[in-house]
Structure formats: C-alpha cells, structure tokens
Design a protein around this motif. Structure first.
Motif, mmCIF file in Angstrom:
data_model
loop_
_atom_site.group_PDB
_atom_site.id
_atom_site.type_symbol
_atom_site.label_atom_id
_atom_site.label_comp_id
_atom_site.label_asym_id
_atom_site.label_seq_id
_atom_site.Cartn_x
_atom_site.Cartn_y
_atom_site.Cartn_z
ATOM 1 N N LYS A 167 46.737 36.072 36.436
ATOM 2 C CA LYS A 167 45.971 36.854 38.016
ATOM 3 C C LYS A 167 46.500 38.641 38.166
ATOM 4 C CE LYS A 167 45.705 32.864 39.328
ATOM 5 N NZ LYS A 167 43.920 32.274 39.961
ATOM 6 N N VAL A 168 46.443 39.000 36.595
ATOM 7 C CA VAL A 168 46.771 40.443 37.812
ATOM 8 C C VAL A 168 45.843 41.564 36.715
ATOM 9 C CG1 VAL A 168 49.021 41.783 37.219
ATOM 10 C CG2 VAL A 168 49.410 40.432 38.681
ATOM 11 N N VAL A 169 45.731 42.584 36.785
ATOM 12 C CA VAL A 169 44.863 42.944 35.767
ATOM 13 C C VAL A 169 45.058 44.731 36.070
ATOM 14 C CG1 VAL A 169 42.144 44.788 35.487
ATOM 15 C CG2 VAL A 169 42.980 42.146 35.068
ATOM 16 N N GLU A 170 46.100 45.019 35.272
ATOM 17 C CA GLU A 170 46.210 47.013 35.047
ATOM 18 C C GLU A 170 44.916 47.048 34.596
ATOM 19 O OE1 GLU A 170 49.704 49.383 32.855
ATOM 20 O OE2 GLU A 170 48.972 48.666 31.321
ATOM 21 N N THR A 171 44.497 48.532 35.185
ATOM 22 C CA THR A 171 43.583 49.287 35.083
ATOM 23 C C THR A 171 44.483 50.698 34.145
ATOM 24 O OG1 THR A 171 43.121 49.657 37.357
ATOM 25 C CG2 THR A 171 42.123 48.127 36.036
ATOM 26 N N LYS B 15 44.942 40.306 41.812
ATOM 27 C CA LYS B 15 45.508 41.649 42.001
ATOM 28 C C LYS B 15 45.855 42.645 40.821
ATOM 29 C CE LYS B 15 47.588 39.675 45.593
ATOM 30 N NZ LYS B 15 46.723 40.371 46.590
ATOM 31 N N VAL B 16 45.212 43.789 41.273
ATOM 32 C CA VAL B 16 44.889 45.141 40.681
ATOM 33 C C VAL B 16 45.336 46.059 40.219
ATOM 34 C CG1 VAL B 16 43.157 47.012 39.440
ATOM 35 C CG2 VAL B 16 42.591 44.115 40.152
ATOM 36 N N ILE B 17 46.702 46.860 39.446
ATOM 37 C CA ILE B 17 47.559 48.059 39.729
ATOM 38 C C ILE B 17 46.726 48.793 38.701
ATOM 39 C CG2 ILE B 17 48.486 46.666 38.531
ATOM 40 C CD1 ILE B 17 51.260 48.144 38.870
#
Length: 354
Positions: free
Chosen positions: A125-129, A147-149
C-alpha cells in the motif's frame, strides 16, 4: 541557555512549527501525524530504501515495531524476485510496509512496469520512489490506491513531486548517506523551507537517529522522519556484522563525498577504496568518467553488505554515524526514540508553564 518564553513555546506547539493543516496529537503514548494517518502506522518513523539492506527481514522488523519498513525493489532486480520478497515480508508481519523503487539513468533499465505490477499484485500500500521523476510510474500505482512518497533533495524537486501527484515527500538534507543532490543544503534550512512551500506532508531524512531528531523535525514542519544508516546498526538488519561495527566506530567526520565531478554525488563511509576513488578524481579532474571508477563502485554492495569485505568499494553512510553507539533491536530503537521524544515534549511543555 535562555529558556523559551511561554509565547515561544505556544508558537512551537501551535503554529507553523507543528502545522495545524496536517494535524499533530499525542494520544495513549502514540504520536499521530499526517504521515501516521496516511500510512496506517503507529509511529512517524520510516525506514528508507537501502541497497542490500532493505530485505523482508529489515522491513518486517521496522513495521512490527510500529514504523514503516521498506523493501528495496532494485536489490531484488526482477519482478519475480520482488514478488517473492513481498510474500516473505507478509509472512513476517501483518503491519503496513512499503517498497522502494529507485529510478536510475541506465542503458539497461530494470523492468519497472513489471516491478510496479509485483507491488500492486502483492497488495503493498506504500511505495517510496527515488532518483528521477517518478511520473511514469504514478498512474498504475494511484489507480491501485497506493500511496507514493518521493525522496527529494531540494524544495523545487519536492514541489514537482507534489505537482505530479505524489502523496508525500521525504526531504533529504545534505547530511544524508547516499545521494544528497548538488545543492548542499542541510536540514536546518531545507526542512523549514519545505514547510513554507509544500501543501502535502513530508518527512525529514538525513541525520536522523533519535528522539531529538524526531522532535526537531516536527518543530521544523515535518510530519515524521526517515532513517537509513541508523537502521543498518540494528540486530535485525540483514548485513554482515563488520558493516554494523564500522558504523559504530565511525564519527561524524568519517564520511566522504564522491562522484561530485560526475554530478552524481554520493556520501559514503571512508575506506581504502574510497581513498583510491578520491585520488582518481583529483588526478583526472573534469576528464573523469564513470568507467574510471567502476572498480570502486560497480557491484560492490553484495561483497560489503553480505561478505563484510569493508574495503571492497564505496557504500552509502550518513554523517549520523557519529550519533550511533549501539546495536539495538528495531523494537528497542523505536521505543527509545518515542520515549525520548515524549520526554522532550513534556520538558518543553513544563518550560511553557513555568
């Protein structure tokens, strides 16, 4: 040291230092911020993506301790391996965790669409780019409710991440291990600048180690903090003990900036290979190419992180090594950070009442 006035403390708690638009509350020994709410975590602490560190064991340990653990996608390399790593992590934790997808300029890019598909099908559910602009990865991630951070080293890059639809950003100061960008702005300036400009929430990154780091980050407008080097020096970190001991032995003076002539600056822990690299940079000047330093930077992470061959090449490490003096479990580390943060906030509140 002069005590803060009551008005100053009130401003610290209620104004731009702890922005109302993103919310901040303490309840039953939990610290709620826009970041904890967005990612469904207990504490506003994120373990950033780290090459050959961010395996399932690392991510699960951080998530089980109440933070947000992150698997490093490019360490896995292929969609199939990443899918397996996500499944392994799910066997180790029922808490939220994320996946880091770093977008690198390369002649043979990884299968980014395949990696994104593995993330979506794995229920992450969360991706850090990180790295280059992630705009091409966003549509399928957003469609899947992920959600993208995005990691940024400047305010302008943070604003661009906000513009393209990222949900949050991780603001990396000059102190950070890995790639600090080319502006050389430390967090005491960068974080308040980000708070002045951004509408989406952000976390601090670079130089973060303890409860003091967390409270300072909140005071400057962040909604949490991202730690890399500090998490390498934990019992669960799946790296050779030589790596952990090197961090413990290092001071804040023991990192070096390399690859500046290539405008790919990286902060690394000093060792024999780094000294060789620096000598090459001095000798070759602006004529240096990536080919000249391949022995010091290409394919060295498995040898260092897995085998403990500490002089094999350059590896990312932050100046925060000077604040790291032990190797706790992730649970002990996060509990200690939160307790220290609570004690600092209580002390400041007592100062306001005095």
């Amino acid at each position: 040291m002069q005590a803060l006035s009551k008005a100053g403390l009130k401003a610290l708690r209620n104004s731009a230092c702890l922005p109302r638009k993103h919310g901040f509350a303490r309840e039953r020994h939990e610290m709620k911020t826009a970041i904890t709410e967005m990612f469904g975590i207990q504490h506003p602490i994120i373990q950033g993506g780290m090459h050959y560190v961010g395996f399932a064991e690392m991510a699960a340990a951080v998530s089980n301790a109440g933070g947000l653990g992150i698997i490093t996608g490019l360490t896995q390399g292929t969609p199939e391996k990443l899918a397996n790593e996500i499944a392994r992590c799910k066997d180790m934790t029922d808490k939220p965790f994320g996946v880091n997808l770093t977008i690198l300029p390369t002649l043979t890019p990884p299968d980014y669409p395949g990696l994104v598909k593995a993330v979506i099908e794995g229920g992450v559910k969360v991706v850090e780019t990180a790295g280059r602009n992630p705009v091409e990865l966003l549509p399928p991630l957003k469609d899947a409710g992920i959600k993208v951070i995005h990691k940024c080293t400047s305010v302008r890059h943070s604003l661009k991440a906000q513009e393209i639809g990222c949900d949050a950003v991780s603001v990396d100061g000059f102190e950070c291990g890995g790639h600090p960008g080319e502006d050389d702005v430390p967090n005491f300036i960068l974080l308040p600048r980000a708070a002045d400009e951004l509408e989406i929430p952000f976390v601090s990154s670079g130089g973060m180690a303890d409860g003091r780091s967390l409270v300072a980050s909140l005071a400057m407008g962040a909604q949490g903090m991202n730690m890399g080097t500090r998490f390498i020096a934990t019992k669960e970190a799946p790296v050779h003990d030589n790596v952990k001991q090197a961090i413990l032995a290092a001071s804040e003076l023991d990192t070096r900036l390399v690859m500046r002539p290539l405008r790919n600056t990286e902060r690394v822990l000093n060792n024999a290979a780094v000294e060789r690299l620096i000598q090459k940079e001095k000798a070759l000047g602006d004529a240096i190419t990536i080919q000249d330093i391949l022995p010091e930077v290409a394919g060295v992470y498995p040898k260092i992180m897995t085998e403990g061959a500490m002089d094999e090449g350059a590896w990312s490490c932050g100046m925060v090594a000077g604040l790291i003096h032990d190797i706790p479990t992730c649970q002990e580390l996060i509990d200690r950070i939160m307790l220290q943060a609570e004690e600092i906030i209580a002390r400041m509140q007592a100062m306001a009442r005095a």
